[in-house]
Motif scaffolding. Structure first.
Motif, PDB file in Angstrom:
ATOM      1  N   GLY A  77       6.862 -13.335  -7.788  1.00  0.00           N
ATOM      2  CA  GLY A  77       7.944 -13.078  -6.855  1.00  0.00           C
ATOM      3  C   GLY A  77       7.442 -13.015  -5.422  1.00  0.00           C
ATOM      4  N   GLN A  78       6.289 -12.391  -5.225  1.00  0.00           N
ATOM      5  CA  GLN A  78       5.697 -12.323  -3.885  1.00  0.00           C
ATOM      6  C   GLN A  78       5.319 -13.709  -3.383  1.00  0.00           C
ATOM      7  OE1 GLN A  78       2.621  -9.501  -4.952  1.00  0.00           O
ATOM      8  NE2 GLN A  78       3.647  -7.828  -3.839  1.00  0.00           N
ATOM      9  N   ARG A  79       4.856 -14.566  -4.292  1.00  0.00           N
ATOM     10  CA  ARG A  79       4.498 -15.933  -3.885  1.00  0.00           C
ATOM     11  C   ARG A  79       5.738 -16.750  -3.519  1.00  0.00           C
ATOM     12  NH1 ARG A  79       4.377 -21.036  -5.167  1.00  0.00           N
ATOM     13  NH2 ARG A  79       5.694 -20.680  -6.993  1.00  0.00           N
ATOM     14  N   LYS A 126       5.835 -13.296   0.442  1.00  0.00           N
ATOM     15  CA  LYS A 126       5.625 -11.900   0.824  1.00  0.00           C
ATOM     16  C   LYS A 126       4.331 -11.373   0.191  1.00  0.00           C
ATOM     17  CE  LYS A 126      10.597 -10.997   1.181  1.00  0.00           C
ATOM     18  NZ  LYS A 126      11.776 -10.269   0.613  1.00  0.00           N
ATOM     19  N   PRO A 127       3.190 -11.941   0.577  1.00  0.00           N
ATOM     20  CA  PRO A 127       1.933 -11.479  -0.014  1.00  0.00           C
ATOM     21  C   PRO A 127       1.663 -10.019   0.318  1.00  0.00           C
ATOM     22  CG  PRO A 127       1.519 -12.888   1.892  1.00  0.00           C
ATOM     23  CD  PRO A 127       2.992 -12.981   1.596  1.00  0.00           C
ATOM     24  N   ASP A 128       1.327  -9.245  -0.699  1.00  0.00           N
ATOM     25  CA  ASP A 128       1.011  -7.822  -0.543  1.00  0.00           C
ATOM     26  C   ASP A 128       2.156  -7.041   0.102  1.00  0.00           C
ATOM     27  OD1 ASP A 128      -1.574  -8.334  -1.553  1.00  0.00           O
ATOM     28  OD2 ASP A 128      -2.229  -8.968   0.449  1.00  0.00           O
ATOM     29  N   GLN A 129       3.408  -7.503  -0.138  1.00  0.00           N
ATOM     30  CA  GLN A 129       4.586  -6.845   0.420  1.00  0.00           C
ATOM     31  C   GLN A 129       5.548  -6.472  -0.713  1.00  0.00           C
ATOM     32  OE1 GLN A 129       5.435  -6.534   4.080  1.00  0.00           O
ATOM     33  NE2 GLN A 129       3.204  -6.694   4.025  1.00  0.00           N
ATOM     34  N   LEU A 130       6.348  -5.436  -0.460  1.00  0.00           N
ATOM     35  CA  LEU A 130       7.397  -5.013  -1.388  1.00  0.00           C
ATOM     36  C   LEU A 130       8.716  -4.874  -0.638  1.00  0.00           C
ATOM     37  CD1 LEU A 130       5.549  -2.159  -3.358  1.00  0.00           C
ATOM     38  CD2 LEU A 130       5.921  -4.523  -4.128  1.00  0.00           C
ATOM     39  N   ASP A 131       9.806  -5.011  -1.381  1.00  0.00           N
ATOM     40  CA  ASP A 131      11.135  -4.781  -0.808  1.00  0.00           C
ATOM     41  C   ASP A 131      11.727  -3.453  -1.266  1.00  0.00           C
ATOM     42  OD1 ASP A 131      11.521  -7.283   0.630  1.00  0.00           O
ATOM     43  OD2 ASP A 131      11.526  -8.203  -1.354  1.00  0.00           O
ATOM     44  N   SER A 158       0.812  -1.213   0.000  1.00  0.00           N
ATOM     45  CA  SER A 158       0.000   0.000   0.000  1.00  0.00           C
ATOM     46  C   SER A 158       0.850   1.269   0.000  1.00  0.00           C
ATOM     47  CB  SER A 158      -0.929   0.008   1.221  1.00  0.00           C
ATOM     48  OG  SER A 158      -0.174  -0.076   2.424  1.00  0.00           O
ATOM     49  N   VAL A 159       2.122   1.145   0.401  1.00  0.00           N
ATOM     50  CA  VAL A 159       3.018   2.305   0.393  1.00  0.00           C
ATOM     51  C   VAL A 159       3.196   2.822  -1.036  1.00  0.00           C
ATOM     52  CG1 VAL A 159       5.394   3.074   0.859  1.00  0.00           C
ATOM     53  CG2 VAL A 159       4.235   1.571   2.477  1.00  0.00           C
ATOM     54  N   GLY A 173       6.946  -1.032  -7.835  1.00  0.00           N
ATOM     55  CA  GLY A 173       7.393  -1.833  -6.694  1.00  0.00           C
ATOM     56  C   GLY A 173       8.072  -3.110  -7.140  1.00  0.00           C
ATOM     57  N   GLY A 174       8.938  -3.624  -6.299  1.00  0.00           N
ATOM     58  CA  GLY A 174       9.652  -4.854  -6.631  1.00  0.00           C
ATOM     59  C   GLY A 174       9.933  -5.705  -5.412  1.00  0.00           C
TER      60      GLY A 174
END
Length: 854
Positions: free
Chosen positions: A201-203, A207-212, A79-80, A95-96
């Motif tokens: 990549g999230q799967r 990292k569901p619904d997350q970004l690095d 969400s950021v 996002g990545g």
């Protein structure tokens, strides 16, 4: 005098060449070290700059400090991205995900990265994408993957082939859609690169619904700094924005900091080679000055002053130092390639993008080489001026006075006592790794010099001890060789001392390695009550998915699966500094590991709460922390939780770092979601081998990056890792051994020149060329064995002192007798090899010319 010096130098080209070779090799190592590390650092600078091209601003989680335990920075909510997208000055944002995922070939073979990470990236829009596709294109669907060109070339992977990726999620098959370079390089050392869609990549990374990371392009008319300030206002406190250039610079600096030890270590080995070379230079000039005593006396009677004679010898040393250093600096480029090949052979691949030669490299390497040559040649040069001209005409003019020898022995004895005192202070009194290592280095250097000075007194008994068997086997030839070695004890001692240093260091690391192996075996036998351990197939420094332990726990015959997490942290209380903490599951850890509590009891860990910590007893004592104290710990996410010390354990294995907290708090406060080990206890009466086979079957199907080891296999793996490190140290120390062998060659060549008339007389009375070669060869073997014996003794003493100092850390003294005997045998073989050129030279002396030799 200058012209005379130059003529004399070129008239004795062999002697000058062998002397300069000792300097050349040491300077070459220094130059090569700087070229190698500068090239690596420059390559990472270019790589990260290329990766940031097109990215004006980067958003990442804040990190209080970098970690070195294989962990990545924590993720942040997806969400950021929407907040960043609407910030003033942002024209484009993407996002990545950045994580780890291993590549498996269709054959089932894993692409090993040999110490480098198996990187996973999510694809980015063209503006931010650092990849340049040479074949195919980037992934468009969740079933496609792109890989780096280096991996594709190495494993013969083509576009359209199917490969598997394994991260935190179970293995999945993908079609290779493209092969790319990362900027201008085909690969990042031994690292692999796999690129998938963001959702996939999230799967894979769980990292569901997350970004690095969020990559941002600024609008026209805005600077990167302005966008950073605008974006930062929209970010939560745990996330920060920085310019793309700053982020690239920070990443490159982190890599440089982590590789800083490499530069220090390589320079240390270069210094050892130069130190050994110093002995050779000293010995060479001592011999030549003694041989030229009459020459110097004649110059004095013809009007040359003592200062001119001194200047002549110093000029000769200076010329040799300058020429050898210049060649050594140039040869450093080749040495850098050799160092790179050596590390590649040990599976430590590092990217190289062009050769970097800094001015600092040339200045430091050349200056050190010239100074070592001058300092080593100064004492013999001064000696050349001390013999009065008339006295120098006598045959015994070159012999050293008893008073001078007595003074040298007093100085050597004082240096020996002082050297060991400094070593003991470094082991028991110094604090901080830098201070300890520096103190130990100074003390060891003094010990080596002292033993070298005192060894002249030991040459007689040692030559008799190692020479008598040769005399018994070879008769007259062995006797003459032994007597030749004893003829000039000081010369033989200095020659043997060069080899002594290398063998002392080899013995030191060998005994320490044997002690570490014995300590690890004893600790595991005593404490490791689990039957199996799960770890990453790439090594224990890489994490494994939590889900792997869950899957294994369902295997029949498995009673307990206890996870172990690990991370870096800073203990802020009393400035205790950065350390490693472990996270355990209180309900299971005491069933797989037997802890030796110094304060507290086994139940302390079973009842461990999320605000409590158990510390390593040696660490707690050193930092003056006691049970009941509260400590504040800073995590890599900048959180600062407080923990109460509820116990201390004597953990000599180092398996649990300096402190133990719960796995739950490790996940919530330290953002550490993966395990580094899973310790498995089998059910009573279960067949361990059968259970392991069942575990392996589950892992092979779902989590092929995880492997199981039984206790024996785990201990063998640790021993194998120690042996690999030992082999690398041997390879680096071999340079000092090679330099010392040139010293033996040099001394024998000069000695043969000195004994030309004697050898001619022997040939005249019937000694064959083969016998002459044997005499020289046996003399070389005796000299090498003297150095070997001294090296073993000094190395054993230093290793014993170090083991005593580290006894509280679990070190044991274990002497590998067979290996040490093998070192002596190798020293003898090295003596044979070193004698080949001088022996051939001696056997070819013309009898008539030798009898007329002055």
């Amino acid at each position: 005098m200058t012209a005379l010096t130059l003529r004399g130098l070129f008239a004795r080209k062999l002697r000058a060449g062998l002397t300069g070779l000792a300097v050349l090799l040491g300077v070459m190592m220094i130059s090569g070290t700087y070229v190698f590390t500068d090239t690596i650092n420059g390559s990472f600078d270019k790589i990260f700059e290329e990766g940031a091209k097109g990215t004006d601003v980067v958003v990442k989680s804040k990190q209080a400090f970098t970690t070195d335990s294989g962990t990545l920075p924590p993720s942040f909510p997806e969400s950021v991205l929407s907040k960043v997208d609407t910030a003033r000055g942002v024209s484009e944002a993407a996002g990545g995900v950045i994580d780890y995922a291993s590549i498996f070939l269709p054959s089932g073979k894993q692409v090993k990265t040999q110490g480098a990470p198996p990187l996973l990236y999510s694809t980015l829009p063209r503006r931010f994408n650092p990849l340049d596709y040479v074949r195919g294109k980037g992934p468009r669907t969740d079933k496609q993957v792109a890989i780096d060109k280096g991996t594709a070339d190495k494993e013969n992977i083509s576009v359209g082939e199917r490969i598997k990726l394994v991260g935190k999620a179970p293995a999945q098959t993908y079609v290779v859609s493209g092969i790319a370079k990362y900027g201008d390089v085909s690969s990042l050392g031994n690292a692999t690169i796999a690129v998938v869609t963001l959702r996939e990549g999230q799967r894979i990374a769980d990292k569901p619904d997350q970004l690095d990371q969020i990559s941002i392009g600024d609008e026209k008319g805005f600077t990167a700094e302005q966008v950073v300030r605008s974006v930062q206002r929209a970010l939560p406190t745990s996330v920060e924005a920085k310019t793309g250039q700053q982020d690239a610079s920070d990443q490159a600096q982190d890599v440089k900091d982590s590789l800083g030890f490499l530069n220090t270590a390589l320079l240390a080995f270069a210094g050892i080679a130069l130190f050994v070379g110093g002995f050779i230079i000293f010995n060479t000039f001592s011999i030549t000055v003694a041989q030229r005593t009459k020459e110097f006396a004649l110059l004095r009677t013809m009007g040359a002053s003592a200062r001119q004679v001194l200047g002549s010898v110093v000029l000769e040393a200076l010329l040799i130092g300058v020429i050898a250093s210049a060649v050594g600096v140039a040869a450093g480029v080749l040495a850098a390639k050799g160092i790179s090949a050596l590390f590649n052979a040990f599976g430590i691949g590092l990217p190289e993008q062009g050769t970097v030669i800094e001015t600092r490299t040339i200045v430091i390497a050349a200056t050190v080489g010239v100074l070592v040559t001058l300092v080593s040649g100064l004492a013999p040069a001064r000696r050349a001026t001390r013999v009065p001209p008339l006295a120098a005409m006598r045959e015994d003019a070159a012999r050293q006075s008893g008073r001078a020898g007595h003074r040298r022995e007093i100085v050597a004895a004082v240096a020996l006592v002082l050297g060991f005192a400094i070593v003991l202070w470094g082991l028991f009194g110094a604090s901080g790794s830098t201070q300890v290592l520096f103190t130990l280095a100074v003390g060891a250097i003094m010990v080596f010099i002292a033993v070298a000075l005192l060894s002249a007194r030991l040459v007689g008994p040692l030559a008799s001890g190692v020479g008598r068997p040769l005399e018994g086997l070879r008769g007259m030839e062995g006797q003459l060789a032994r007597e030749n070695a004893m003829r000039n004890p000081s010369r033989t001692a200095t020659t043997a001392a060069a080899l002594m240093i290398g063998l002392a260091l080899v013995t030191f690391v060998t005994v320490l390695a044997a002690g570490i192996k014995a300590s690890v075996t004893e600790t595991l036998d005593k404490s490791f009550t689990a039957e199996l351990v799960l770890q990453n197939t790439q090594g224990s420094f890489n994490p494994i998915p939590e889900a792997a332990g869950t899957a294994v726990s369902r295997v029949r015959g498995v009673e307990v699966v206890s996870p172990l997490k690990s991370t870096n942290a800073k203990i802020l209380t009393r400035d205790a500094g950065r350390t490693v903490l472990s996270g355990v599951e209180p309900s299971t850890i005491t069933r797989v590991w037997n802890f030796d509590f110094k304060n507290g009891e086994a139940g302390t860990l079973s009842r461990l709460g999320n605000s409590q910590v158990v510390l390593n007893d040696q660490y707690a004592t050193g930092k003056k922390l006691k049970v009941g104290n509260t400590i504040q710990v800073e995590t890599s996410t900048s959180a600062k939780p407080d923990f109460t010390i509820v116990g201390t354990v004597d953990d000599k294995s180092g398996f649990f770092g300096k402190g133990i907290v719960t796995s739950s708090v490790m996940r919530t406060k330290f953002a550490e979601t993966q395990n580094f080990f899973e310790l498995i206890r089998t059910a009573p009466g279960a067949n361990v081998a059968a259970v392991q086979a069942s575990v392996d079957k589950v892992l092979e199907t779902e989590y092929p990056t995880v492997e199981s080891k039984n206790q024996t296999q785990f201990k063998n793996q640790i021993e194998s890792q120690i042996n690999q490190l030992l082999a690398l140290l041997y390879a680096l120390l071999s340079l000092s051994i090679i330099v010392s062998l040139f010293g033996i060659v040099n001394t024998l060549v000069l000695s043969i020149t000195e004994r030309t008339r004697e050898l001619g007389m022997m040939r005249a009375i019937g000694t064959s060329r083969r016998q002459v070669r044997r005499i020289v060869r046996y003399e070389s073997v005796i000299t090498a064995l003297i150095g070997g014996v001294l090296g073993l003794v000094v190395g054993l003493v230093l290793a014993s002192l170090t083991t005593v100092a580290l006894e509280n850390e679990g070190f044991k003294l274990s002497i590998p007798v067979l290996q040490l005997v093998a070192f002596l045998v190798l020293a003898g073989i090295a003596g044979v090899l070193a004698a080949i050129p001088p022996a051939r030279r001696a056997s070819r002396i013309d009898v008539l010319e030798a009898l007329a030799y002055e």
